[in-house]
Motif scaffolding. Structure first.
Motif, mmCIF file in Angstrom:
data_model
loop_
_atom_site.group_PDB
_atom_site.id
_atom_site.type_symbol
_atom_site.label_atom_id
_atom_site.label_comp_id
_atom_site.label_asym_id
_atom_site.label_seq_id
_atom_site.Cartn_x
_atom_site.Cartn_y
_atom_site.Cartn_z
ATOM 1 N N ASP A 121 0.812 -1.223 0.000
ATOM 2 C CA ASP A 121 0.000 0.000 0.000
ATOM 3 C C ASP A 121 0.847 1.275 0.000
ATOM 4 O OD1 ASP A 121 -2.223 -1.557 -0.035
ATOM 5 O OD2 ASP A 121 -2.796 -1.227 2.060
ATOM 6 N N ARG A 122 2.013 1.210 0.639
ATOM 7 C CA ARG A 122 2.834 2.425 0.698
ATOM 8 C C ARG A 122 3.452 2.737 -0.670
ATOM 9 N NH1 ARG A 122 5.876 -1.705 2.793
ATOM 10 N NH2 ARG A 122 8.037 -1.911 2.015
ATOM 11 N N GLN A 129 -3.983 2.769 -2.163
ATOM 12 C CA GLN A 129 -5.231 2.079 -2.484
ATOM 13 C C GLN A 129 -6.108 2.884 -3.433
ATOM 14 O OE1 GLN A 129 -7.326 0.178 0.780
ATOM 15 N NE2 GLN A 129 -5.463 0.119 2.002
ATOM 16 N N HIS A 130 -6.090 4.209 -3.341
ATOM 17 C CA HIS A 130 -6.961 4.996 -4.205
ATOM 18 C C HIS A 130 -6.528 4.925 -5.673
ATOM 19 C CE1 HIS A 130 -3.715 7.973 -3.558
ATOM 20 N NE2 HIS A 130 -4.093 8.476 -4.725
ATOM 21 N N THR A 131 -5.271 4.549 -5.912
ATOM 22 C CA THR A 131 -4.800 4.401 -7.289
ATOM 23 C C THR A 131 -5.003 2.983 -7.801
ATOM 24 O OG1 THR A 131 -2.528 3.786 -6.687
ATOM 25 C CG2 THR A 131 -3.038 6.145 -6.854
ATOM 26 N N ASN A 158 -9.611 -0.832 -8.488
ATOM 27 C CA ASN A 158 -10.182 -2.063 -9.022
ATOM 28 C C ASN A 158 -9.146 -3.172 -9.212
ATOM 29 O OD1 ASN A 158 -12.868 -1.103 -9.161
ATOM 30 N ND2 ASN A 158 -12.356 0.044 -11.013
ATOM 31 N N TRP A 159 -8.041 -3.042 -8.486
ATOM 32 C CA TRP A 159 -7.021 -4.081 -8.496
ATOM 33 C C TRP A 159 -6.892 -4.655 -7.092
ATOM 34 C CZ3 TRP A 159 -2.075 -3.315 -11.851
ATOM 35 C CH2 TRP A 159 -2.434 -2.901 -13.149
ATOM 36 N N VAL A 160 -6.681 -5.968 -7.019
ATOM 37 C CA VAL A 160 -6.419 -6.623 -5.739
ATOM 38 C C VAL A 160 -5.195 -7.514 -5.922
ATOM 39 C CG1 VAL A 160 -7.284 -8.127 -3.921
ATOM 40 C CG2 VAL A 160 -8.880 -6.649 -5.166
#
Length: 330
Positions: free
Chosen positions: A268-269, A273-275, A278-280
């Motif tokens: 995440d760093r 997450q906002h970028t 729709n990816w996991v």
């Protein structure tokens, strides 16, 4: 096992394999995981098969053209949906040699057995097995003949029609491409490719995607060295269809039926997450396997049932039917 537990396990296994209830139940063994992990050589072979299956140049009714899988303790059965897809798969896995000497396909793979239900492929000298089924025996015979015709047209040598042992050309290719650091890296993460192959049906029983494509990606930031083996899966939905991301993640991380992965929060760093809306990304604690799920929306004109051409109409209708089944669980 108690009858009610067996029934529960069989029903749950079907979500991952798309087997019939009787097929799923017959594969359950006391003291064994409901979807077993294969031994080393078989695991590596299945990871290589998964790598080859990812590439398709045609729309298919089921992701990668596989209607259902039947993972066993030391073998796997893949039910192929069509003759076209069967030919594409065999052309990708059966070894052949170019006139200049380059070998394509999986070295030393041979057709070991032919039955009324399909064909078994394996790798010479290794404890490996994969059954390709779903088509009548005469169709598999026709598919093999079509593969030979394709090779004859381009003057390639079909090594898979040779002896039931490694040829010199295959051994040299293996030594050149499939040894050393790269192969150690791939085999360290082979559990992830094999594990996805053994659970391939979740990509259509859980997810209402029109199309699923994929490839083995290059390393990304956030890991030491070469990092994990990275599998990139693109799940494309038509407009207005919910992605069901959480449901797919829950299935893949399920403690009993899933893989030993979790959401890669440590990234995440680097990738906020906002970028990555729709990816996991899922990886294991040892950082040897990375599964990248990329959800998107796109309306393929070829998959509109009302306007699809004759060639695509049956596939479009089949996709619509399975999407409707997946949505019915909402």
């Amino acid at each position: 096992m108690r009858r009610d537990r067996i029934s529960r396990l069989a029903d749950r296994r079907r979500l991952y394999t798309n087997e019939t209830y009787d097929q799923a139940r017959s594969q359950l063994n006391p003291g064994q995981p409901p979807i077993p992990a294969p031994p080393g050589e078989q695991r590596n072979f299945e990871a290589e098969l998964f790598y080859r299956l990812l590439y398709s140049h045609h729309f298919t009714q089921y992701p990668f053209g596989i209607r259902r899988v039947r993972p066993g303790t030391d073998s796997i059965t893949l039910e192929v949906e069509s003759e076209q897809r069967a030919e594409e798969i065999l052309n990708r896995i059966l070894p052949a040699q170019e006139p200049d000497g380059e070998v394509h396909g999986i070295p030393a793979v041979r057709v070991r057995r032919r039955t009324q239900n399909g064909i078994e492929v394996h790798q010479c000298g290794r404890r490996t097995s994969a059954w390709l089924t779903g088509l009548p025996a005469y169709v598999w015979k026709r598919v093999e003949a079509a593969c030979l015709d394709t090779l004859a047209d381009i003057a390639w040598r079909p090594l898979w029609k040779g002896p039931a042992e490694w040829t010199d050309e295959e051994a040299l290719s293996e030594q050149h491409w499939n040894t050393g650091e790269w192969m150690r890296h791939f085999q360290d993460g082979a559990w992830s490719g094999s594990g996805l192959l053994r659970r391939l049906a979740v990509l259509h029983t859980v997810v209402p995607a029109d199309a699923v494509t994929g490839y083995k990606g290059l390393p990304i930031r956030g890991y030491d060295g070469m990092g994990p083996v990275r599998w990139c899966l693109d799940l494309c939905h038509r407009t207005g269809i919910r992605y069901r991301k959480e449901e797919l993640v829950d299935a893949l991380t399920d403690a009993e039926f899933g893989l030993p992965v979790a959401i890669a929060r440590h990234l995440d760093r680097i990738y906020p997450q906002h970028t990555m809306k729709n990816w996991v990304r899922l990886d294991d604690q040892a950082r040897t396997g990375l599964i990248e799920l990329r959800f998107c929306t796109f309306n393929y004109p070829e998959l509109r049932v009302g306007t699809a051409g004759a060639k695509d109409r049956a596939i479009a209708e089949g996709i619509q039917a399975r999407v409707d089944i997946a949505l019915a669980s909402d």
